[in-house]
Write a protein that holds these residues in place. Sequence first.
Motif, PDB file in Angstrom:
ATOM      1  N   LYS A  21      -9.107   0.229  -9.386  1.00 18.59           N
ATOM      2  CA  LYS A  21      -8.372   1.292  -8.709  1.00 18.59           C
ATOM      3  C   LYS A  21      -9.051   2.646  -8.964  1.00 18.59           C
ATOM      4  O   LYS A  21      -9.205   3.459  -8.048  1.00 18.59           O
ATOM      5  N   ASP A  54       2.837  -0.892  -4.673  1.00 16.73           N
ATOM      6  CA  ASP A  54       1.795  -0.520  -5.639  1.00 16.73           C
ATOM      7  C   ASP A  54       2.182   0.697  -6.495  1.00 16.73           C
ATOM      8  O   ASP A  54       1.367   1.199  -7.248  1.00 16.73           O
ATOM      9  N   ASN A 107       0.820  -1.223   0.000  1.00 18.42           N
ATOM     10  CA  ASN A 107       0.000   0.000   0.000  1.00 18.42           C
ATOM     11  C   ASN A 107       0.847   1.263   0.000  1.00 18.42           C
ATOM     12  O   ASN A 107       0.389   2.323   0.421  1.00 18.42           O
ATOM     13  N   ASP A 159      -4.796  -5.231  -7.456  1.00 14.20           N
ATOM     14  CA  ASP A 159      -4.235  -3.893  -7.630  1.00 14.20           C
ATOM     15  C   ASP A 159      -3.840  -3.663  -9.081  1.00 14.20           C
ATOM     16  O   ASP A 159      -3.689  -2.536  -9.513  1.00 14.20           O
TER      17      ASP A 159
END
Length: 363
Positions: A262, A194, A102, A256
């Motif tokens: 997203k 990410d 994250n 992701d």
Amino acid sequence: MLRKIEYLYQFIEKINIVFLHKIFRLKKFITLNLVLFISFSWAQTFQLPSLKFAYTDYEPFIDAKTMEIHHSKHHQTYVNNLNKAIQGTKLEKFSLNNLLINTSYFSETIRNNAGGHYNHSLFWEILTPKSNSSPDEILLKAIEESFGKLDSLQTKLQQAAMIRFGSGWAWLIVNPDGKLQVTHTGNQDNPLMDVISERGIPIIGIDVWEHAYYLKHQNKRNDYIYAIWSILDWGVISEKYQAAIKDPTLEKIKQDNWPELKAFHKVMSATFHAAEKSDFKPIIERNNELKVNAYLLKNSEIPVLNPTEEATMSKSLHKLEKQTNDLNRYLTIGRKISDKLIFKKLTAIHDTFHEIAGLCKEE
Ligand code: MN
């Protein structure tokens, strides 16, 4: 008179019991908090892992001085700075893995130091000066499938390390499709993050910062990569491969890698979390955007392998589109609707989003 004294005694005794009881409870309360405090601070502090061998054992591949400075100074600094950065924040509760996957939500300091800690920990783990093992059967099969033969993997890693301009890392990763892939990243970034386009779980990481080789190899990065290749612990790497292909993190990374999800999440998060604080301006302004993103999400390619899951997912995606349409109709109808109703509908949308994406990153 005697009777009165007796009563008085009983009365004093009663008070004492209550008093002692209170003290006892207070003690219990303090002890409990102390235990909680200690376990809390212990659990949330990252530690420098010790090496499996002495600094001198890595000679002649890596000189002892480099090993010592690299481990006890460079790596220790990443650990210290990471602990300092998360101290007193909600990030103290995050695992290292969660800080990395994250990372776009956190500061540069967290990104650099969480990365530095993870990368170096992996690096020490996969090096052995003692044995000259080779990949186990399962890993070798996967290597052959992706690269043809083991030598080709070596060439690929060598190339990745040489292409990387300046400081960074060369990687062998298991990508979200479960395949092996060679990549490289800058600074202390890694493929779990990410913010990286080629993502996956690393099973080999080679440090190509000059601090990893300059004392012995100076500018000859290629010689250093050669040396590292000779001391890779294939036993550990084979274990890491088998753990990685079963690791739920892979599925998380895959989600992701779903850009439409997203994009939807971005609008969902901004509108829903504002509404939770009684601010309805974002959803009034962006409900059409939410609807469009739900539509794009429904029509995107679902990155799920399991057909049962895909059916459930598809059902939730249809529901999400319907709900966002419904809210959009309410908000554009020109009629005044209550904040309470908007919130109810938005909460339902948020619940459906959870069916698709699991938990929000903020939660
Ligand atoms: Mn390093």
